[in-house]
Design a protein around this motif. Structure first.
Motif, short mmCIF file in Angstrom:
data_model
loop_
_atom_site.label_atom_id
_atom_site.label_comp_id
_atom_site.label_asym_id
_atom_site.label_seq_id
_atom_site.Cartn_x
_atom_site.Cartn_y
_atom_site.Cartn_z
N TRP A 1 91.32 68.77 16.39
CA TRP A 1 90.13 69.53 16.03
C TRP A 1 88.96 69.16 16.95
N GLU B 1 82.04 83.75 16.74
CA GLU B 1 83.33 83.86 16.06
C GLU B 1 84.12 82.57 16.20
N LYS C 1 86.75 71.45 19.49
CA LYS C 1 85.29 71.44 19.48
C LYS C 1 84.76 71.17 20.88
N ILE D 1 84.45 75.81 12.35
CA ILE D 1 83.88 75.28 11.11
C ILE D 1 84.88 75.42 9.95
N ARG D 2 85.50 76.58 9.85
CA ARG D 2 86.45 76.81 8.76
C ARG D 2 87.72 75.97 8.88
N SER D 3 88.04 75.53 10.09
CA SER D 3 89.28 74.76 10.29
C SER D 3 89.03 73.25 10.33
N ARG D 4 87.82 72.83 10.00
CA ARG D 4 87.49 71.40 10.02
C ARG D 4 88.44 70.64 9.10
N GLY E 1 82.65 79.91 14.03
CA GLY E 1 83.04 80.13 12.64
C GLY E 1 84.45 79.65 12.37
N GLN E 2 85.38 79.94 13.28
CA GLN E 2 86.75 79.48 13.12
C GLN E 2 86.81 77.96 13.15
#
Length: 66
Positions: free
Chosen positions: A27, A5, A31, A11-14, A8-9
């Motif tokens: 970011w 999860e 990571k 990746i979506r917030s890149r 996924g967050q």
């Protein structure tokens, strides 16, 4: 939250191509923190994940210092 999860967050917030250096730096710090947690949970790949986390921390520090 599971690692999947969180990944996924992440990746979506890149950040996009017009993101500021500080947005990108924050970011990379997220990571790095995620990679450290994965390393703590996964003994087999711990060294690899920690090296990736350290690299992400360094990159974040460089971007945030700009």
């Amino acid at each position: 939250m599971t690692v999947m999860e969180e990944l996924g967050q992440l990746i979506r917030s890149r950040p996009g191509p017009y993101a500021s250096a500080s947005e990108i730096g924050r970011w990379y710090e997220r990571k790095a923190n995620m990679l450290e947690r994965v390393a703590a949970e996964n003994g087999a790949d711990q060294q690899i994940m920690m090296r990736q986390a350290e690299a992400a921390h360094r990159h974040a520090t460089e971007l945030l210092a700009a």
